[in-house]
Design an enzyme around this catalytic site. Structure first.
Site, PDB file in Angstrom:
ATOM      1  N   GLY A  93       0.828  -1.195   0.000  1.00 48.76           N
ATOM      2  CA  GLY A  93       0.000   0.000   0.000  1.00 48.76           C
ATOM      3  C   GLY A  93       0.860   1.242   0.000  1.00 48.76           C
ATOM      4  O   GLY A  93       2.092   1.182  -0.050  1.00 48.76           O
ATOM      5  N   GLU A  94       0.191   2.372   0.041  1.00 43.81           N
ATOM      6  CA  GLU A  94       0.901   3.642   0.059  1.00 43.81           C
ATOM      7  C   GLU A  94       1.595   3.832   1.404  1.00 43.81           C
ATOM      8  O   GLU A  94       1.244   3.201   2.396  1.00 43.81           O
ATOM      9  CB  GLU A  94      -0.080   4.776  -0.200  1.00 43.81           C
ATOM     10  CG  GLU A  94      -0.672   4.731  -1.611  1.00 43.81           C
ATOM     11  CD  GLU A  94      -1.557   5.912  -1.917  1.00 43.81           C
ATOM     12  OE1 GLU A  94      -1.397   6.965  -1.256  1.00 43.81           O
ATOM     13  OE2 GLU A  94      -2.393   5.779  -2.809  1.00 43.81           O
ATOM     14  N   THR A  95       2.544   4.724   1.421  1.00 46.54           N
ATOM     15  CA  THR A  95       3.342   4.964   2.623  1.00 46.54           C
ATOM     16  C   THR A  95       2.469   5.279   3.836  1.00 46.54           C
ATOM     17  O   THR A  95       2.699   4.737   4.922  1.00 46.54           O
ATOM     18  CB  THR A  95       4.335   6.119   2.377  1.00 46.54           C
ATOM     19  OG1 THR A  95       5.147   5.770   1.261  1.00 46.54           O
ATOM     20  CG2 THR A  95       5.196   6.384   3.588  1.00 46.54           C
ATOM     21  N   GLU A  97      -0.610   4.390   4.428  1.00 42.04           N
ATOM     22  CA  GLU A  97      -1.328   3.188   4.855  1.00 42.04           C
ATOM     23  C   GLU A  97      -0.405   2.256   5.626  1.00 42.04           C
ATOM     24  O   GLU A  97      -0.779   1.713   6.669  1.00 42.04           O
ATOM     25  CB  GLU A  97      -1.919   2.469   3.636  1.00 42.04           C
ATOM     26  CG  GLU A  97      -3.015   3.269   2.955  1.00 42.04           C
ATOM     27  CD  GLU A  97      -3.373   2.727   1.584  1.00 42.04           C
ATOM     28  OE1 GLU A  97      -2.536   2.023   0.949  1.00 42.04           O
ATOM     29  OE2 GLU A  97      -4.486   3.020   1.134  1.00 42.04           O
TER      30      GLU A  97
END
Length: 180
Positions: A93-95, A97
């Site tokens: 996931g994104e940083t 998240e």
């Protein structure tokens, strides 16, 4: 709509209803059910778990808290706890998240080991440092690897204004060097 979407929608509907009535028991129950299914990978893949733990909403926070209750880190070192945690799912996931997932992990580790590190923020700081160290040591595109002295120096004063115990940092560093 997939089964996870239905449970999440149900959780959000319960949250709206419960906030009006001043209770969150239905929402907690929906979060508990989803957390159990995520933990047992009941119609979920390992790659699905982080998506549900890392969202920035109240229901996902509840799901993460319930999910982490399946882990008992009592008496375990921080690095061993991290390894145990990451065997259950893939941290993708994104940083932001991933950061939220690490915060939930850090909170749970501190609940299980309140005397291991002086504060939850200290646990989280060291957790993130260990993740960065692992990337530094095992990443393919990393040039010069971090030394023991650099790792310790990077964490000076990060434990509520004090240093982490030197032996704790050396053990963390040596374990990260040895294991992959």
């Amino acid at each position: 709509m997939g089964s996870s979407d239905v449970l999440e929608k149900e959780g959000h509907e319960n949250l709206s209803h419960d906030l009006i009535n001043g209770t969150t028991s239905g929402n907690v129950e929906a979060a508990r059910r989803l957390a159990k299914r995520l933990y047992h990978l009941d119609r979920f893949k390992r790659s699905d778990v982080a998506k549900h733990l890392g969202k920035n909403n109240e229901f996902s926070k509840l799901v993460a808290e319930e999910y982490l209750k399946f882990f008992d880190f009592t008496g375990m070192s921080l690095d061993h706890s991290l390894r145990t945690f990451f065997k259950a799912f893939s941290l993708i996931g994104e940083t932001q998240e991933r950061e939220r997932v690490l915060i939930h992990f850090s909170n749970r580790y501190y609940q299980c080991n309140p005397n291991a590190i002086s504060a939850q923020d200290g646990v989280h700081c060291l957790t993130c440092a260990m993740m960065l160290l692992n990337t530094d040591l095992h990443g393919h595109n990393i040039g010069k690897k971090m030394s023991c002295q650099e790792f310790i120096a990077n964490l000076q004063g990060m434990n509520e204004g004090k240093d982490f115990p030197r032996e704790l940092l050396k053990v963390s560093l040596s374990i990260t060097h040895i294991r992959h």
